[in-house]
Design a protein around this motif. Structure first.
Motif, PDB file in Angstrom:
ATOM      1  N   LYS A 136      44.035 -31.074 -25.545  1.00 18.57           N
ATOM      2  CA  LYS A 136      44.828 -31.842 -24.578  1.00 18.57           C
ATOM      3  C   LYS A 136      46.307 -31.488 -24.674  1.00 18.57           C
ATOM      4  N   ALA A 137      46.830 -31.429 -25.917  1.00 20.37           N
ATOM      5  CA  ALA A 137      48.257 -31.158 -26.104  1.00 20.37           C
ATOM      6  C   ALA A 137      48.616 -29.725 -25.709  1.00 20.37           C
ATOM      7  N   LEU A 138      47.842 -28.759 -26.215  1.00 21.74           N
ATOM      8  CA  LEU A 138      48.145 -27.355 -25.909  1.00 21.74           C
ATOM      9  C   LEU A 138      47.848 -27.031 -24.448  1.00 21.74           C
ATOM     10  N   GLY A 139      46.780 -27.639 -23.913  1.00 19.15           N
ATOM     11  CA  GLY A 139      46.476 -27.432 -22.494  1.00 19.15           C
ATOM     12  C   GLY A 139      47.585 -27.959 -21.606  1.00 19.15           C
ATOM     13  N   GLY A 140      48.157 -29.097 -21.994  1.00 21.34           N
ATOM     14  CA  GLY A 140      49.269 -29.653 -21.227  1.00 21.34           C
ATOM     15  C   GLY A 140      50.483 -28.731 -21.224  1.00 21.34           C
ATOM     16  N   ILE A 141      50.793 -28.173 -22.390  1.00 20.55           N
ATOM     17  CA  ILE A 141      51.920 -27.252 -22.495  1.00 20.55           C
ATOM     18  C   ILE A 141      51.656 -25.984 -21.678  1.00 20.55           C
ATOM     19  N   LEU A 142      50.427 -25.469 -21.779  1.00 20.45           N
ATOM     20  CA  LEU A 142      50.080 -24.249 -21.048  1.00 20.45           C
ATOM     21  C   LEU A 142      50.152 -24.489 -19.539  1.00 20.45           C
TER      22      LEU A 142
END
Length: 321
Positions: A24-30
């Motif tokens: 969720k966190a890395l997907g949001g940044i990406l």
């Protein structure tokens, strides 16, 4: 200007508790970076399952179905954190302009990734994520970390203090790093050897919110020892110097016993026993250290064993879609 593809490599070992939050966190940044056109629309998250014994791989496969930007590699067994990082970079380098490596536990601040990408756009090939404090560490861990960096610096090893494996590498920097063929990997010592323009992005490290640390004290000490022995022969030379010192002490004891003999203050058999122990022990240490200097360099490299074995490669499949 053509947008650059970013691949975020995430090594995982028994991370089922943190993985949903990590995606969720890395997907949001990406997604944020892709929307802002800071990176290409085909940028990806690459999770490397380092032989996990829980549901980590099953979760990765679920996320592959749910999110088009998620892909995974699965090792046949546990090979280690550094090998997982290397495998991810090796797979990603052919089609990725930028590669970020980050641990799955979210202790490294994912919000530093856009700053890293911005630095890469300015022409930096290597962007180190550097902790701006160690408040989340215990006093023991903080002091031992400082001691480690001090020792490594005095051994001639170039490290970036307070920087672990959270970093960005350009494609050419990654290619240069992968040209290093060492089997005993210590990536935070290898990356500075690559050269190329480099900079730092500072961030505050967070405490682990779930799961267990994969680096207890025993593993940390082993990792530190790998770093010392992989980049410096100074410890072996110190053993040689110790042997020479013992030989000198043996000679001094010999002179001392001769003086005592002339004075008549000797115990029968003491002189020959002590001199032989000290002199022969010192000579043995010197000889062993000289031999070890060569054997130690040859041993790990001559076997040429594979660094890792990939059981399943969903990343390559994702490129063909």
């Amino acid at each position: 200007m053509q947008e650059k593809k970013l691949t975020i490599v995430v090594p995982c070992y028994n991370e089922e508790e943190v993985l949903p939050a990590t995606v969720k966190a890395l997907g949001g940044i990406l997604s944020q970076l892709m929307t802002a056109k800071q990176v290409a629309a085909n940028s990806q998250l690459l999770f490397v399952d380092d032989g996990s014994r829980d549901k980590t791989w099953a979760l990765i496969q679920q996320f592959e179905q749910a999110y088009p930007y998620v892909a995974g590699l699965k090792f046949s067994r546990n090979f280690g954190h550094q090998d997982a990082l290397l495998a991810g970079m090796t797979k990603a380098v052919a089609d990725s302009d930028l590669i970020v490596t980050i641990d799955a536990d979210l202790q490294d601040d994912v919000n530093a990734i856009p700053e890293m990408v911005a630095a890469a756009h300015k022409g930096f090939d290597v962007v180190y994520g550097v902790r701006n404090d160690r408040q989340t560490d215990s006093v023991f861990k903080r002091d031992t970390a400082l001691a480690f960096y001090w020792i490594m610096g005095h051994l001639g090893v170039k490290l970036v203090p307070d920087s672990a494996d959270f970093r960005l590498l350009s494609q050419r920097a990654t290619t240069a790093l992968l040209a290093f063929k060492e089997r005993n990997l210590f990536l935070r010592g290898m990356v500075p050897l690559v050269g190329f323009p480099a900079t730092k992005v500072f961030y505050k490290r967070k405490p682990r919110f779930a799961g267990k640390s994969k680096y207890p004290l025993r593993k940390m000490l082993s990792f530190a020892m790998d770093g010392v022995t992989s980049f410096s022969t100074v410890p072996i030379r110190l053993i040689m110097n110790l042997g020479i010192l013992i030989v000198i002490i043996g000679i001094a004891l010999f002179i001392y016993t001769m003086v005592q003999k002339l004075r008549g203050n000797v115990i029968s058999g003491w002189a020959s026993l002590m001199i032989s122990i000290w002199v022969l022990g010192g000579v043995q240490l010197v000889c062993l250290s000289v031999i070890g200097e060569y054997v130690g360099k040859i041993f790990t490299e001559v076997k040429r064993r594979p660094r890792y074995t990939i059981e399943k490669d969903d990343y390559t499949k994702s490129l063909k879609k």
